[in-house]
Design an enzyme around this catalytic site. Structure first.
Site, PDB file in Angstrom:
ATOM      1  N   ALA A  10       1.141  -0.940  -0.078  1.00 48.27           N
ATOM      2  CA  ALA A  10      -0.358   0.118  -0.076  1.00 48.27           C
ATOM      3  C   ALA A  10       1.017   0.691  -0.012  1.00 48.27           C
ATOM      4  O   ALA A  10       0.153   2.369  -0.193  1.00 48.27           O
ATOM      5  CB  ALA A  10      -0.853  -0.122   1.144  1.00 48.27           C
ATOM      6  N   GLY A  11       1.664   1.186  -0.138  1.00 53.48           N
ATOM      7  CA  GLY A  11       3.333   2.086   0.592  1.00 53.48           C
ATOM      8  C   GLY A  11       3.721   3.096  -1.330  1.00 53.48           C
ATOM      9  O   GLY A  11       2.535   2.669  -2.381  1.00 53.48           O
ATOM     10  N   GLY A  12       3.931   3.893  -1.264  1.00 55.73           N
ATOM     11  CA  GLY A  12       4.570   4.653  -2.247  1.00 55.73           C
ATOM     12  C   GLY A  12       4.741   4.057  -3.343  1.00 55.73           C
ATOM     13  O   GLY A  12       5.026   3.873  -4.573  1.00 55.73           O
ATOM     14  N   GLY A  14       4.843   0.157  -3.144  1.00 57.80           N
ATOM     15  CA  GLY A  14       4.464  -1.054  -3.392  1.00 57.80           C
ATOM     16  C   GLY A  14       3.000  -0.768  -4.405  1.00 57.80           C
ATOM     17  O   GLY A  14       2.269  -1.516  -5.165  1.00 57.80           O
ATOM     18  N   ASP A  34       0.132  -4.870   3.489  1.00 56.06           N
ATOM     19  CA  ASP A  34       0.403  -4.388   3.978  1.00 56.06           C
ATOM     20  C   ASP A  34      -0.344  -4.135   5.266  1.00 56.06           C
ATOM     21  O   ASP A  34      -0.641  -4.385   5.530  1.00 56.06           O
ATOM     22  CB  ASP A  34       0.473  -3.151   3.111  1.00 56.06           C
ATOM     23  CG  ASP A  34       1.529  -2.084   4.110  1.00 56.06           C
ATOM     24  OD1 ASP A  34       1.010  -1.319   5.180  1.00 56.06           O
ATOM     25  OD2 ASP A  34       2.147  -1.000   3.157  1.00 56.06           O
ATOM     26  N   SER A 117      13.496  -2.867   0.481  1.00 59.04           N
ATOM     27  CA  SER A 117      13.641  -1.605   1.089  1.00 59.04           C
ATOM     28  C   SER A 117      15.338  -1.256   2.111  1.00 59.04           C
ATOM     29  O   SER A 117      16.386  -2.576   1.636  1.00 59.04           O
ATOM     30  CB  SER A 117      13.495  -2.833   2.830  1.00 59.04           C
ATOM     31  OG  SER A 117      11.899  -2.753   2.557  1.00 59.04           O
ATOM     32  N   ASN A 118      15.487  -0.248   1.470  1.00 58.85           N
ATOM     33  CA  ASN A 118      16.997   0.565   2.205  1.00 58.85           C
ATOM     34  C   ASN A 118      17.203  -0.184   3.813  1.00 58.85           C
ATOM     35  O   ASN A 118      16.164  -0.357   4.866  1.00 58.85           O
ATOM     36  CB  ASN A 118      16.875   1.969   2.168  1.00 58.85           C
ATOM     37  CG  ASN A 118      17.167   1.707   0.292  1.00 58.85           C
ATOM     38  OD1 ASN A 118      18.086   1.261  -0.459  1.00 58.85           O
ATOM     39  ND2 ASN A 118      16.377   2.767  -0.234  1.00 58.85           N
ATOM     40  N   ASP A 149      19.428   1.999  -9.974  1.00 53.94           N
ATOM     41  CA  ASP A 149      20.806   2.593 -10.528  1.00 53.94           C
ATOM     42  C   ASP A 149      21.062   2.889 -11.809  1.00 53.94           C
ATOM     43  O   ASP A 149      21.782   3.446 -12.874  1.00 53.94           O
ATOM     44  CB  ASP A 149      22.009   1.786 -10.053  1.00 53.94           C
ATOM     45  CG  ASP A 149      22.032   2.055  -8.692  1.00 53.94           C
ATOM     46  OD1 ASP A 149      21.807   3.067  -7.476  1.00 53.94           O
ATOM     47  OD2 ASP A 149      22.026   1.563  -7.836  1.00 53.94           O
ATOM     48  N   HIS A 177      24.475  -0.739  -3.250  1.00 50.34           N
ATOM     49  CA  HIS A 177      23.306   1.198  -2.978  1.00 50.34           C
ATOM     50  C   HIS A 177      23.069   2.114  -2.579  1.00 50.34           C
ATOM     51  O   HIS A 177      22.266   2.088  -1.793  1.00 50.34           O
ATOM     52  CB  HIS A 177      22.031   0.013  -3.520  1.00 50.34           C
ATOM     53  CG  HIS A 177      20.619   1.042  -3.565  1.00 50.34           C
ATOM     54  ND1 HIS A 177      20.552   1.877  -5.322  1.00 50.34           N
ATOM     55  CD2 HIS A 177      19.795   1.197  -3.693  1.00 50.34           C
ATOM     56  CE1 HIS A 177      19.209   2.196  -5.445  1.00 50.34           C
ATOM     57  NE2 HIS A 177      19.256   2.549  -3.948  1.00 50.34           N
TER      58      HIS A 177
HETATM   59  N1  LIG Z   1      16.202  -0.411  -3.589  1.00 52.75           N
HETATM   60  C1  LIG Z   1      16.118   1.089  -4.211  1.00 52.75           C
HETATM   61  O1  LIG Z   1      16.679   1.337  -5.296  1.00 52.75           O
HETATM   62  C2  LIG Z   1      14.939   1.577  -3.415  1.00 52.75           C
HETATM   63  C3  LIG Z   1      14.372   1.275  -2.188  1.00 52.75           C
HETATM   64  N2  LIG Z   1      13.588   2.261  -1.868  1.00 52.75           N
HETATM   65  C4  LIG Z   1      13.556   2.266   0.130  1.00 52.75           C
HETATM   66  O2  LIG Z   1      12.057   1.186  -0.129  1.00 52.75           O
HETATM   67  C5  LIG Z   1      11.176   1.338   1.005  1.00 52.75           C
HETATM   68  C6  LIG Z   1      10.239   1.891   0.672  1.00 52.75           C
HETATM   69  O3  LIG Z   1       9.899   3.364   0.366  1.00 52.75           O
HETATM   70  P1  LIG Z   1       8.512   3.869   0.394  1.00 52.75           P
HETATM   71  O4  LIG Z   1       7.015   2.857  -0.749  1.00 52.75           O
HETATM   72  O5  LIG Z   1       8.471   5.149  -0.738  1.00 52.75           O
HETATM   73  O6  LIG Z   1       8.122   4.430   1.956  1.00 52.75           O
HETATM   74  P2  LIG Z   1       5.789   4.513   2.144  1.00 52.75           P
HETATM   75  O7  LIG Z   1       6.261   4.681   3.382  1.00 52.75           O
HETATM   76  O8  LIG Z   1       5.381   4.816   0.980  1.00 52.75           O
HETATM   77  O9  LIG Z   1       6.455   2.863   1.932  1.00 52.75           O
HETATM   78  C7  LIG Z   1       6.527   1.655   2.612  1.00 52.75           C
HETATM   79  C8  LIG Z   1       5.115   0.664   3.328  1.00 52.75           C
HETATM   80  O10 LIG Z   1       5.799  -0.198   4.350  1.00 52.75           O
HETATM   81  C9  LIG Z   1       4.060  -0.647   4.933  1.00 52.75           C
HETATM   82  N3  LIG Z   1       5.071  -1.149   6.165  1.00 52.75           N
HETATM   83  C10 LIG Z   1       5.829  -0.477   7.387  1.00 52.75           C
HETATM   84  N4  LIG Z   1       6.092  -1.852   8.098  1.00 52.75           N
HETATM   85  C11 LIG Z   1       5.389  -2.733   7.541  1.00 52.75           C
HETATM   86  C12 LIG Z   1       5.043  -4.034   7.523  1.00 52.75           C
HETATM   87  N5  LIG Z   1       6.000  -4.921   8.480  1.00 52.75           N
HETATM   88  N6  LIG Z   1       5.436  -5.264   7.054  1.00 52.75           N
HETATM   89  C13 LIG Z   1       4.234  -4.703   5.314  1.00 52.75           C
HETATM   90  N7  LIG Z   1       4.654  -3.724   5.528  1.00 52.75           N
HETATM   91  C14 LIG Z   1       4.494  -2.664   6.330  1.00 52.75           C
HETATM   92  C15 LIG Z   1       3.701   0.822   5.449  1.00 52.75           C
HETATM   93  O11 LIG Z   1       2.620   0.150   5.784  1.00 52.75           O
HETATM   94  C16 LIG Z   1       3.988   1.102   3.683  1.00 52.75           C
HETATM   95  O12 LIG Z   1       2.790   1.640   3.137  1.00 52.75           O
HETATM   96  C17 LIG Z   1      11.548   2.425   2.017  1.00 52.75           C
HETATM   97  O13 LIG Z   1      12.881   1.582   2.603  1.00 52.75           O
HETATM   98  C18 LIG Z   1      12.494   3.394   0.845  1.00 52.75           C
HETATM   99  O14 LIG Z   1      13.789   3.547   1.326  1.00 52.75           O
HETATM  100  C19 LIG Z   1      13.086   3.652  -2.239  1.00 52.75           C
HETATM  101  C20 LIG Z   1      13.000   3.731  -3.783  1.00 52.75           C
HETATM  102  C21 LIG Z   1      14.518   2.539  -4.438  1.00 52.75           C
HETATM  103  O1  LIG Z   2      17.729   7.474  -2.204  1.00 51.42           O
HETATM  104  C1  LIG Z   2      16.772   7.021  -1.635  1.00 51.42           C
HETATM  105  O2  LIG Z   2      16.497   7.240  -0.557  1.00 51.42           O
HETATM  106  C2  LIG Z   2      15.768   5.322  -1.894  1.00 51.42           C
HETATM  107  C3  LIG Z   2      16.441   4.888  -2.993  1.00 51.42           C
HETATM  108  O3  LIG Z   2      17.464   4.028  -2.777  1.00 51.42           O
HETATM  109  C4  LIG Z   2      17.042   5.081  -4.614  1.00 51.42           C
HETATM  110  O4  LIG Z   2      16.295   6.382  -5.035  1.00 51.42           O
HETATM  111  O5  LIG Z   2      17.502   5.379  -5.375  1.00 51.42           O
END
Ligand SMILES: NC(=O)C1=CN([C@@H]2O[C@H](COP(=O)(O)OP(=O)(O)OC[C@H]3O[C@@H](n4cnc5c(N)ncnc54)[C@H](O)[C@@H]3O)[C@@H](O)[C@H]2O)C=CC1
Ligand SMILES: O=C([O-])CC(=O)C(=O)O
Length: 329
Positions: A10-12, A14, A34, A117-118, A149, A177
């Site tokens: 349900a996240g940004g 997801g 979620d 997840s980061n 990347d 990353h």
């Molecule tokens: N690998 C990459 O290149 C990237 C990684 N990310 C990472 O992805 C992660 C998520 O980012 P967003 O979607 O923007 O965040 P967000 O806050 O919009 O969404 C995260 C979702 O995870 C859910 N959540 C929290 N705890 C949970 C649990 N125990 N079980 C199931 N769901 C749970 C929340 O309710 C929320 O809906 C962050 O850690 C971010 O840093 C973000 C961009 C790029």
């Molecule tokens: O920058 C962040 O925190 C999220 C991420 O991993 C990316 O956009 O590459």
């Protein structure tokens, strides 16, 4: 049945990721998990006229979501705000990822696990250590999605040289990353792209790729980090994996952060030389997940310097993730 689970659906990231996965005919069951709003997102997506059945699973329903999954994609956790590093997310996200990995070990121990997840440099070792603890770890099946990347690299390179099509210009990105651990191999772009850049332009482009995430965090100004580009990257990676593991399409390659034990023989001397157990590199997919880790090409002197700077930080990130599980055993 090909069941794909999105944890944090349900996240940004997801939501758009689930939307993109809903387009695929390779998936027969898309399970959305979620701790908030999953049933609503699932009800919405379930009206789209593609093949997959969609189910929504809220808090307390993790086991049903993960049961018998083929692939589990994990974008659950908190994103950065301006001024934070990815490592600052460890405190909250390490526990979230650990608990989801416990759920995988219990409900779908043979699943492919794709970690978004980061901090990815640490969360992938967390997943591997949890699966190891339960005796179900297969290094060929756990991936850190560092695809964004490469996606950014292709785009930014095309902005420097518009005759290069961003869709077909693939850039191998090695290391990890986050910041200095992101090492784009621009020397591999055909047509002597990197050689024809001034040192100043090469530095600027490399820096932009390494800190592309910060560009978005800054622009969103407290409202999170990359979500739409990440959903694109995450869907591309997931669908490539499904093409290889379900359709048995051979020869597909992506850069991704994996345990080097996924191809222990070919990485033995690199592991010995660097002391690294995890690393982002091109991998070739096969039905088993990692079919092989593509040997590193010859690096330019500049890229070797970038890699030398990445190694100490990677080591710290890996040890932090692994010891989060091993020290609590
Ligand atoms: N690998 C990459 O290149 C990237 C990684 N990310 C990472 O992805 C992660 C998520 O980012 P967003 O979607 O923007 O965040 P967000 O806050 O919009 O969404 C995260 C979702 O995870 C859910 N959540 C929290 N705890 C949970 C649990 N125990 N079980 C199931 N769901 C749970 C929340 O309710 C929320 O809906 C962050 O850690 C971010 O840093 C973000 C961009 C790029
Ligand atoms: O920058 C962040 O925190 C999220 C991420 O991993 C990316 O956009 O590459």
């Amino acid at each position: 049945m090909v069941k794909v689970v999105v944890c944090g659906a349900a996240g940004g990231i997801g939501q758009p990721l689930s939307l993109l996965l809903k387009q695929s005919d390779l998936i027969t069951h898309l399970a959305l998990y979620d701790v908030v709003n999953a049933p609503g997102v699932a009800a919405d997506l379930s009206h789209i006229n593609s093949k997959s059945q969609v189910s929504g699973h809220g808090k307390g329903d993790m086991d049903a979501a993960l049961k018998d999954a083929h692939t589990v994609v994990i974008p659950a956790g908190v994103p950065r705000k301006p001024g934070m590093t990815r490592d600052d997310l460890f405190k909250i996200n390490a526990g979230i990822v650990r608990d989801l990995a416990e759920g995988v070990a219990k409900n779908c121990p043979g699943a492919f696990v794709l970690v978004i997840s980061n901090p990815v440099n640490s969360t992938v070792p967390i997943v591997c250590e949890v699966l190891k603890k339960h005796g179900v770890w297969d290094p060929k099946k756990v991936f850190g999605i560092s695809t964004l990347d490469g996606v950014r690299s292709s785009r930014f390179v095309s902005e420097v040289k518009p005759s290069l099509d961003p869709k077909s210009t693939r850039v191998t990105v090695i290391g990890g990353h986050s910041g200095v651990t992101i090492v784009p191999l621009l020397s591999q772009i055909p047509g002597h792209f990197a050689k024809n850049l001034s040192q100043e332009k090469l530095d600027a482009l490399t820096h932009r790729i390494q800190y592309g995430g910060d560009e978005v965090v800054k622009a969103k100004d407290g409202a999170g980090s990359a979500t739409l580009s990440m959903a694109h990257a995450g869907a591309r990676f997931t669908l490539t994996l499904l093409e290889a593991t379900i359709s048995h399409t051979a020869g597909l390659v992506e850069s991704t952060y994996v345990s080097l034990h996924a191809d222990a023989d070919s990485t033995a001397s690199f592991r010995h030389k660097t002391g690294l157990d995890y690393f982002a590199q091109d991998i070739e997919f096969g039905p088993e997940g990692v079919h092989r880790i593509v040997p590193l090409p010859d690096l330019s002197t500049y890229e070797q310097t970038l890699l030398d700077a990445a190694i100490p930080e990677l080591k710290v990130n890996i040890a932090k993730g692994a010891s989060f599980i091993t020290d609590s055993a």
